[in-house]
Each structure stands twice: as structure tokens, then as C-alpha cells.
Design a protein around this motif. Structure first.
Motif, PDB file in Angstrom:
ATOM      1  N   UNK A  89       0.838  -1.206   0.000  1.00  0.00           N
ATOM      2  CA  UNK A  89       0.000   0.000   0.000  1.00  0.00           C
ATOM      3  C   UNK A  89       0.866   1.248   0.000  1.00  0.00           C
ATOM      4  N   UNK A  90       1.886   1.272   0.850  1.00  0.00           N
ATOM      5  CA  UNK A  90       2.754   2.451   0.966  1.00  0.00           C
ATOM      6  C   UNK A  90       3.520   2.692  -0.330  1.00  0.00           C
ATOM      7  N   UNK A  91       4.072   1.643  -0.902  1.00  0.00           N
ATOM      8  CA  UNK A  91       4.855   1.811  -2.120  1.00  0.00           C
ATOM      9  C   UNK A  91       3.984   2.179  -3.311  1.00  0.00           C
ATOM     10  N   UNK A  92       2.750   1.655  -3.363  1.00  0.00           N
ATOM     11  CA  UNK A  92       1.824   2.039  -4.437  1.00  0.00           C
ATOM     12  C   UNK A  92       1.414   3.502  -4.292  1.00  0.00           C
ATOM     13  N   UNK A  93       1.191   3.943  -3.051  1.00  0.00           N
ATOM     14  CA  UNK A  93       0.837   5.337  -2.804  1.00  0.00           C
ATOM     15  C   UNK A  93       1.980   6.263  -3.201  1.00  0.00           C
ATOM     16  N   UNK A  94       3.214   5.844  -2.916  1.00  0.00           N
ATOM     17  CA  UNK A  94       4.383   6.643  -3.297  1.00  0.00           C
ATOM     18  C   UNK A  94       4.495   6.764  -4.807  1.00  0.00           C
ATOM     19  N   UNK A  95       4.196   5.689  -5.498  1.00  0.00           N
ATOM     20  CA  UNK A  95       4.272   5.702  -6.961  1.00  0.00           C
ATOM     21  C   UNK A  95       3.255   6.658  -7.566  1.00  0.00           C
ATOM     22  N   UNK A  96       2.069   6.725  -6.972  1.00  0.00           N
ATOM     23  CA  UNK A  96       0.984   7.539  -7.532  1.00  0.00           C
ATOM     24  C   UNK A  96       1.031   8.997  -7.068  1.00  0.00           C
ATOM     25  N   UNK A  97       1.838   9.305  -6.063  1.00  0.00           N
ATOM     26  CA  UNK A  97       1.892  10.692  -5.574  1.00  0.00           C
ATOM     27  C   UNK A  97       2.794  11.523  -6.479  1.00  0.00           C
ATOM     28  N   UNK A  98       2.397  12.764  -6.702  1.00  0.00           N
ATOM     29  CA  UNK A  98       3.154  13.655  -7.591  1.00  0.00           C
ATOM     30  C   UNK A  98       4.300  14.355  -6.877  1.00  0.00           C
ATOM     31  N   UNK A  99       4.089  14.720  -5.626  1.00  0.00           N
ATOM     32  CA  UNK A  99       5.118  15.445  -4.892  1.00  0.00           C
ATOM     33  C   UNK A  99       5.938  14.552  -3.997  1.00  0.00           C
ATOM     34  N   UNK A 100       6.583  15.155  -3.008  1.00  0.00           N
ATOM     35  CA  UNK A 100       7.424  14.419  -2.075  1.00  0.00           C
ATOM     36  C   UNK A 100       6.653  13.960  -0.841  1.00  0.00           C
ATOM     37  N   UNK A 101       5.391  14.377  -0.740  1.00  0.00           N
ATOM     38  CA  UNK A 101       4.576  14.020   0.409  1.00  0.00           C
ATOM     39  C   UNK A 101       3.417  13.107   0.002  1.00  0.00           C
ATOM     40  N   UNK A 102       3.109  12.160   0.877  1.00  0.00           N
ATOM     41  CA  UNK A 102       2.024  11.210   0.627  1.00  0.00           C
ATOM     42  C   UNK A 102       0.932  11.472   1.647  1.00  0.00           C
ATOM     43  N   UNK A 103      -0.253  11.812   1.155  1.00  0.00           N
ATOM     44  CA  UNK A 103      -1.355  12.142   2.042  1.00  0.00           C
ATOM     45  C   UNK A 103      -2.471  11.126   1.989  1.00  0.00           C
ATOM     46  N   UNK A 104      -3.590  11.491   2.612  1.00  0.00           N
ATOM     47  CA  UNK A 104      -4.755  10.610   2.673  1.00  0.00           C
ATOM     48  C   UNK A 104      -5.261  10.282   1.271  1.00  0.00           C
ATOM     49  N   UNK A 105      -5.220  11.256   0.365  1.00  0.00           N
ATOM     50  CA  UNK A 105      -5.764  11.045  -0.979  1.00  0.00           C
ATOM     51  C   UNK A 105      -4.995   9.982  -1.757  1.00  0.00           C
ATOM     52  N   UNK A 106      -3.736   9.762  -1.408  1.00  0.00           N
ATOM     53  CA  UNK A 106      -2.961   8.688  -2.061  1.00  0.00           C
ATOM     54  C   UNK A 106      -3.161   7.342  -1.362  1.00  0.00           C
ATOM     55  N   UNK A 107      -3.336   7.370  -0.046  1.00  0.00           N
ATOM     56  CA  UNK A 107      -3.417   6.132   0.724  1.00  0.00           C
ATOM     57  C   UNK A 107      -4.815   5.527   0.704  1.00  0.00           C
ATOM     58  N   UNK A 108      -5.841   6.370   0.858  1.00  0.00           N
ATOM     59  CA  UNK A 108      -7.204   5.857   1.026  1.00  0.00           C
ATOM     60  C   UNK A 108      -7.675   4.977  -0.139  1.00  0.00           C
ATOM     61  N   UNK A 109      -7.454   5.378  -1.419  1.00  0.00           N
ATOM     62  CA  UNK A 109      -7.897   4.492  -2.517  1.00  0.00           C
ATOM     63  C   UNK A 109      -7.255   3.114  -2.449  1.00  0.00           C
ATOM     64  N   UNK A 110      -5.980   3.048  -2.028  1.00  0.00           N
ATOM     65  CA  UNK A 110      -5.316   1.751  -1.921  1.00  0.00           C
ATOM     66  C   UNK A 110      -5.941   0.907  -0.805  1.00  0.00           C
ATOM     67  N   UNK A 111      -6.254   1.557   0.331  1.00  0.00           N
ATOM     68  CA  UNK A 111      -6.890   0.822   1.430  1.00  0.00           C
ATOM     69  C   UNK A 111      -8.289   0.353   1.059  1.00  0.00           C
ATOM     70  N   UNK A 112      -9.047   1.207   0.365  1.00  0.00           N
ATOM     71  CA  UNK A 112     -10.399   0.818  -0.062  1.00  0.00           C
ATOM     72  C   UNK A 112     -10.344  -0.388  -0.995  1.00  0.00           C
ATOM     73  N   UNK A 113      -9.369  -0.375  -1.890  1.00  0.00           N
ATOM     74  CA  UNK A 113      -9.209  -1.506  -2.814  1.00  0.00           C
ATOM     75  C   UNK A 113      -8.861  -2.780  -2.047  1.00  0.00           C
ATOM     76  N   UNK A 114      -7.971  -2.653  -1.057  1.00  0.00           N
ATOM     77  CA  UNK A 114      -7.588  -3.807  -0.243  1.00  0.00           C
ATOM     78  C   UNK A 114      -8.779  -4.337   0.553  1.00  0.00           C
ATOM     79  N   UNK A 115      -9.613  -3.424   1.080  1.00  0.00           N
ATOM     80  CA  UNK A 115     -10.786  -3.836   1.846  1.00  0.00           C
ATOM     81  C   UNK A 115     -11.751  -4.647   0.996  1.00  0.00           C
ATOM     82  N   UNK A 116     -11.939  -4.230  -0.245  1.00  0.00           N
ATOM     83  CA  UNK A 116     -12.823  -4.982  -1.150  1.00  0.00           C
ATOM     84  C   UNK A 116     -12.268  -6.368  -1.412  1.00  0.00           C
ATOM     85  N   UNK A 117     -10.948  -6.462  -1.604  1.00  0.00           N
ATOM     86  CA  UNK A 117     -10.333  -7.755  -1.865  1.00  0.00           C
ATOM     87  C   UNK A 117     -10.412  -8.660  -0.637  1.00  0.00           C
TER      88      UNK A 117
END
Length: 351
Positions: free
Chosen positions: A238-266
């Protein structure tokens, strides 16, 4: 002597910092590090590592190896991939022409490991036949390659890992009792991530080290509130996928939450599948009950169409009909399809 021992432990402990799976100040993380240090600096007794999927059983085995036998081979044996017919040749090697298709001699995994570490991953997946052969390795008996004459000693440290309850498998006679006791010499259970949530900030930072990005506190709070059924491996993904999708140097809720939601469905989908195989106390169901549940799901997916059920399952048509009657699912099929053959089977049984 004590000074030498303390110096050795200090050198070994400094190398823990590079092992991302077990960093953190939680009691569970400290226990894992202390266990690896103690085993690496101690004897060569067989180690059995237990824990849920994704907790890092293989990483603990690698850590023990690096701390105690660095520079020597670390040989991983995926027990589920070993076939009954070729497992002996894979483990012990073979001489030229030992069997059809063998060209030249080949060293087995036991010999390749030499004085390093033999790591048997998911040992519960071994067939009963292979378990019998594995006993000899644990007993350190000299082995002979298939078709060979010379014998060789077992010199490697042996570590095994499993996420199954071996005691229950022993009771069900799917795992040898003598093998269980030989494996369970120095046992250790790795705690799931939900029991060491205080380590999540450090773990996340470690997984982001190469990207040179940092995760914002609100994103960390979001992750800390999650149970992580896939454990540290899932957190890393989740963390590495969020880092890949983030544009800047900071990773916020908007990058993490979609990954967690996807994991919850799985996870929800996986739980539905797993629940078909276990009872309420997480005990594996008898094969008859599993087959019945599978057949129910199969017929529902096929909407009662026998031809579709045959195509999906790979069973013969007669087998599908026979099991429908065996498990009393005739009404389910007949309520959805007109099936003259099944009706005749029901009538014959009533007579």
C-alpha cells in the motif's frame, strides 16, 4: 568470555536496522529481533517460525541466516511446489541417467545449502510421502542422490515456516506427528501487524526510504486505524503504491485511502471464499462439507445449468449429477431448470 559475547551481540544487533520487517519499538518487534539474535548466536537446532500470511516468516528466516551464517548459501524450498515424483531428486540431487530425462548429475537443494541455511517455506503443504523423506533431513542422516552410491552429510541449519495450525493437521492425520515434534524444537510465532500498530510509522518510513518521500501524519493515522489482514507485506504494498501515484514528495490521505479501499474490497471477497472452508472457530471443515459448499456455489454460478457446471468444474457430467443427489441439491437445480435426467434420478431414488 562475557565481554566477547556482548561484543558479538552488539555487532549483530547493529545489523537489525537494515531489516524493515522487524523495525519498531513494540514488544512484538523487540521479541522478534531478540529471538533472531539468540538463535543466530546459539546452536543449530531446528527452528519453526509460525504466523499469519504476510507477517514476515521468510524475512525472519533470512535475518537468522544473515546474523549467523552470512556469506553462506540461503536455500529456499517452497514445499507446495515440490511434486511427489521429483521431490527426492530436487532435495537430494541425482546421478547421471538416474531416471528418464535426466542428463548429467545434479546437486540437490540439501547439498547446495552446504553449511548455510535450508529454509522450508509453508511446510504444511508437503505431501505425506514427502514428509517421510523430510524426516531424514531433520535427523541429519547422510543422504544419497537418486541413482548415486556416495552419501553426503546434512550440514545446513534448518528453518521451517507455516501459517497453518500443525497440531490440528496432526489430529486430522494430514501431517505426521513425528515430523511435527522434530520441527517444533525452537518455535517462534510472529505477531500480526494489528498487534503492533505502534510500529506502522517506522515501517512506512522504511518502505519509503528509496523513494525519498515522506508520509503525512493524517495518512499515518488512517493506516493505524486499519487492521491489516495482509500484515506487513500488505502495508509495504500500500505504501509503495501510494508513493508511486503521488506527484510530490509528500504522501497524504488522498494517495493512501484508494489503496486501502481496494484492499478492503479484496479482503471481503477473500473472506467469503475462506468462510466456505472453515467453521466459526476457524477449524478446517471435513472434505465432504467443503465439497457440498463448493457444489452449491458452482450450481449458483451456473444458474442450475449442468453443462455450465461441468465446464466450470472440470468434473464429468455423471459426477455432477451424482453429487447433486448425494448432497441433496436436486430442488435447487430443478427450481431453476427443467432437467429430465435429474427428475428420473430423483424418482428412481424415491422408488
Amino acid at each position: 568470555m562475557n565481554d566477547m559475547r556482548q561484543g558479538q551481540e552488539l555487532v549483530l544487533s547493529q545489523r537489525f536496522e537494515a531489516v524493515n520487517q522487524f523495525i519498531g519499538q513494540s514488544v512484538a518487534a523487540q521479541k522478534a529481533r531478540a529471538f533472531a539474535l539468540r538463535v543466530a548466536a546459539g546452536s543449530d537446532l531446528t527452528v519453526l517460525v509460525r504466523g499469519e500470511t504476510g507477517v514476515g516468516k521468510d524475512h525472519l528466516a533470512e535475518l537468522i541466516h544473515e546474523l549467523g551464517r552470512c556469506g553462506k548459501p540461503f536455500v529456499r524450498v517452497d514445499c507446495g511446489a515440490l511434486t511427489e515424483t521429483l521431490s527426492e531428486a530436487e532435495l537430494f540431487g541425482h546421478a547421471p541417467g538416474a531416471f528418464t530425462g535426466s542428463v548429467g548429475a545434479k546437486e540437490g537443494l540439501v547439498k547446495v545449502a552446504r553449511e548455510g541455511t535450508l529454509f522450508f517455506n509453508e511446510v504444511a503443504n508437503m505431501s505425506l510421502g514427502l514428509q517421510a523423506k523430510f524426516l531424514g533431513v531433520l535427523d541429519r542422516k547422510p543422504f544419497r542422490p537418486v541413482g548415486g552410491k556416495e552419501t553426503f552429510p546434512v550440514k545446513a541449519r534448518i528453518i521451517a515456516a507455516t501459517n497453518f495450525k500443525l497440531e490440528e493437521m496432526v489430529r486430522a492425520r494430514t501431517f505426521r506427528e513425528d515430523l511435527f515434534y522434530r520441527l517444533n524444537v525452537v518455535p517462534f510465532s510472529i505477531a500480526p501487524l494489528r498487534e503492533r500498530k505502534e510500529d506502522i510509522p517506522e515501517l512506512a518510513a522504511a518502505f519509503l526510504a528509496e523513494s525519498r518521500k515522506r508520509i503525512l501524519p493524517e495518512a499515518v493515522d488512517l493506516m493505524t486505524g486499519y487492521d491489516w489482514p495482509g500484515n506487513v507485506r500488505q502495508l509495504r504494498d500500500v505504501v509503495q503504491a501510494a508513493a508511486l501515484m503521488s506527484n510530490g514528495e509528500e504522501i497524504g490521505v488522498e494517495e493512501v485511502k484508494p489503496r486501502l479501499d481496494q484492499q478492503l474490497r479484496q479482503v471481503a471477497a477473500d473472506k467469503r471464499v475462506i468462510s466456505e472452508f472453515y467453521d466459526e472457530d476457524r477449524r478446517l471443515l471435513p472434505i465432504r462439507e467443503i465439497e457440498k459448499r463448493y457444489l452449491s456455489v458452482l450450481l449458483e454460478a451456473a444458474e442450475g445449468n449442468i453443462s455450465t457446471a461441468v465446464a466450470i468444474s472440470g468434473w464429468a457430467r455423471d459426477t455432477v449429477y451424482r453429487r447433486i443427489c448425494q448432497f441433496g441439491l436436486e430442488d435447487f437445480v430443478l427450481s431453476r431448470r427443467r432437467d429430465a435426467y435429474l427428475k428420473r434420478m430423483v424418482k428412481r431414488r424415491e422408488v
